[in-house]
Design a protein around this motif. Structure first.
Motif, PDB file in Angstrom:
ATOM      1  N   VAL A   1     -26.389  12.254   5.594  1.00  0.00           N
ATOM      2  CA  VAL A   1     -24.923  12.487   6.524  1.00  0.00           C
ATOM      3  C   VAL A   1     -24.249  11.321   6.050  1.00  0.00           C
ATOM      4  N   PHE A   2     -23.116  11.694   5.305  1.00  0.00           N
ATOM      5  CA  PHE A   2     -22.247  10.588   4.677  1.00  0.00           C
ATOM      6  C   PHE A   2     -21.034  10.518   5.559  1.00  0.00           C
ATOM      7  N   ASP A   3     -20.656  11.272   6.701  1.00  0.00           N
ATOM      8  CA  ASP A   3     -19.348  11.172   7.341  1.00  0.00           C
ATOM      9  C   ASP A   3     -19.482  11.081   8.868  1.00  0.00           C
ATOM     10  N   LEU A   4     -20.179   9.760   9.103  1.00  0.00           N
ATOM     11  CA  LEU A   4     -20.212   9.242  10.430  1.00  0.00           C
ATOM     12  C   LEU A   4     -18.877   8.582  10.828  1.00  0.00           C
ATOM     13  N   LEU A   5     -18.115   8.279   9.621  1.00  0.00           N
ATOM     14  CA  LEU A   5     -16.805   7.269   9.985  1.00  0.00           C
ATOM     15  C   LEU A   5     -15.980   7.901   9.168  1.00  0.00           C
ATOM     16  N   GLY A   6     -14.483   7.794   9.303  1.00  0.00           N
ATOM     17  CA  GLY A   6     -13.283   8.182   8.395  1.00  0.00           C
ATOM     18  C   GLY A   6     -12.210   7.465   8.470  1.00  0.00           C
ATOM     19  N   ILE A   7     -11.652   7.340   7.721  1.00  0.00           N
ATOM     20  CA  ILE A   7     -10.030   6.896   7.493  1.00  0.00           C
ATOM     21  C   ILE A   7      -9.247   7.841   6.967  1.00  0.00           C
ATOM     22  N   ARG A   8      -8.312   8.159   7.517  1.00  0.00           N
ATOM     23  CA  ARG A   8      -7.018   9.046   7.100  1.00  0.00           C
ATOM     24  C   ARG A   8      -5.939   8.090   6.586  1.00  0.00           C
ATOM     25  N   ALA A   9      -5.562   7.893   5.686  1.00  0.00           N
ATOM     26  CA  ALA A   9      -4.451   7.305   5.368  1.00  0.00           C
ATOM     27  C   ALA A   9      -3.222   8.273   4.990  1.00  0.00           C
ATOM     28  N   VAL A  10      -2.123   8.039   5.854  1.00  0.00           N
ATOM     29  CA  VAL A  10      -1.198   9.075   5.758  1.00  0.00           C
ATOM     30  C   VAL A  10       0.029   8.374   5.345  1.00  0.00           C
ATOM     31  N   VAL A  11       0.618   8.815   4.103  1.00  0.00           N
ATOM     32  CA  VAL A  11       1.623   8.052   3.360  1.00  0.00           C
ATOM     33  C   VAL A  11       2.939   8.833   3.861  1.00  0.00           C
ATOM     34  N   GLN A  12       3.676   7.848   4.265  1.00  0.00           N
ATOM     35  CA  GLN A  12       4.984   8.565   4.601  1.00  0.00           C
ATOM     36  C   GLN A  12       6.047   8.373   3.448  1.00  0.00           C
ATOM     37  N   PRO A  13       6.582   9.610   3.037  1.00  0.00           N
ATOM     38  CA  PRO A  13       7.269   9.325   1.904  1.00  0.00           C
ATOM     39  C   PRO A  13       8.789   8.755   2.187  1.00  0.00           C
ATOM     40  N   ARG A  14       9.368   8.162   1.041  1.00  0.00           N
ATOM     41  CA  ARG A  14      10.498   7.732   1.345  1.00  0.00           C
ATOM     42  C   ARG A  14      11.609   8.426   1.673  1.00  0.00           C
ATOM     43  N   GLU A  15      12.239   8.220   2.754  1.00  0.00           N
ATOM     44  CA  GLU A  15      13.548   9.259   3.120  1.00  0.00           C
ATOM     45  C   GLU A  15      14.760   8.912   2.502  1.00  0.00           C
ATOM     46  N   ASP A  16      14.848   7.920   1.578  1.00  0.00           N
ATOM     47  CA  ASP A  16      16.097   7.698   0.952  1.00  0.00           C
ATOM     48  C   ASP A  16      16.104   8.326  -0.496  1.00  0.00           C
ATOM     49  N   LEU A  17      14.988   9.222  -0.819  1.00  0.00           N
ATOM     50  CA  LEU A  17      14.918   9.920  -2.165  1.00  0.00           C
ATOM     51  C   LEU A  17      14.993  11.271  -1.899  1.00  0.00           C
ATOM     52  N   PRO A  18      15.690  12.220  -2.866  1.00  0.00           N
ATOM     53  CA  PRO A  18      15.613  13.532  -2.603  1.00  0.00           C
ATOM     54  C   PRO A  18      14.109  13.958  -2.592  1.00  0.00           C
TER      55      PRO A  18
END
Length: 164
Positions: free
Chosen positions: A68-85
């Motif tokens: 069992v490897f998934d007792l814990l988790g971190i999800r990193a949600v990257v917020q894209p730059r809004e100043d770029l197309p």
């Protein structure tokens, strides 16, 4: 008993890992060039889900606690730059995902056979993410995820990196 004994120190380790990753990303010289930010979400596997998985592994003849490897988790949600197309913002967010992966690999010991790159090889449904499994102290953090806006679909907004 094994699970109960593991959860409290695991949750403390998860919180500490979240803070450590946030600090490392804030200090990274290029992360802010690629993304407008990052949200780190943590999770612990519920006792019910853990028991279901342990029963399934037991039926497969595997020692459940060692698999069992998934007792814990971190999800990193990257917020894209809004100043770029949008195309440029998505490309930069993908680069930010790889920065998160690199930072996680510098911070913690990676379990190599449990690393998956769904950004370079997306799933057929379009899912794109990086998954790592890492050891934090004596705790295994299975769920470290990073994705982009397109790959998150109905789960979240933004690009995420998932280290399992």
């Amino acid at each position: 008993r094994w699970l109960e004994a593991a959860m409290e120190p695991a949750e403390r380790a998860l919180y500490a890992a979240q803070q450590q990753l946030l600090a490392a990303l804030s200090a990274h010289p290029h992360f802010s060039e690629k993304a407008s930010g990052c949200v780190l979400r943590t999770r612990t596997k519920s006792l019910f889900s853990m028991m279901k998985k342990m029963v399934r592994l037991s039926k497969q003849g595997k020692q459940a606690s060692g698999q069992v490897f998934d007792l814990l988790g971190i999800r990193a949600v990257v917020q894209p730059r809004e100043d770029l197309p949008e195309p440029e913002a998505e490309a930069a967010a993908v680069e930010a995902c790889y920065i998160i992966e690199s930072v996680a690999k510098q911070l913690w010991q990676v379990v190599p056979e449990r690393t998956k790159d769904y950004i370079s090889r997306p799933k057929p449904n379009g899912y794109r993410s990086v998954h790592l499994t890492v050891h934090i102290n004596s705790i295994v953090l299975n769920d470290m995820e990073g994705r982009g806006r397109r790959s998150s679909g109905s789960v979240d907004e933004g690009e995420h990196i998932h280290s399992t």
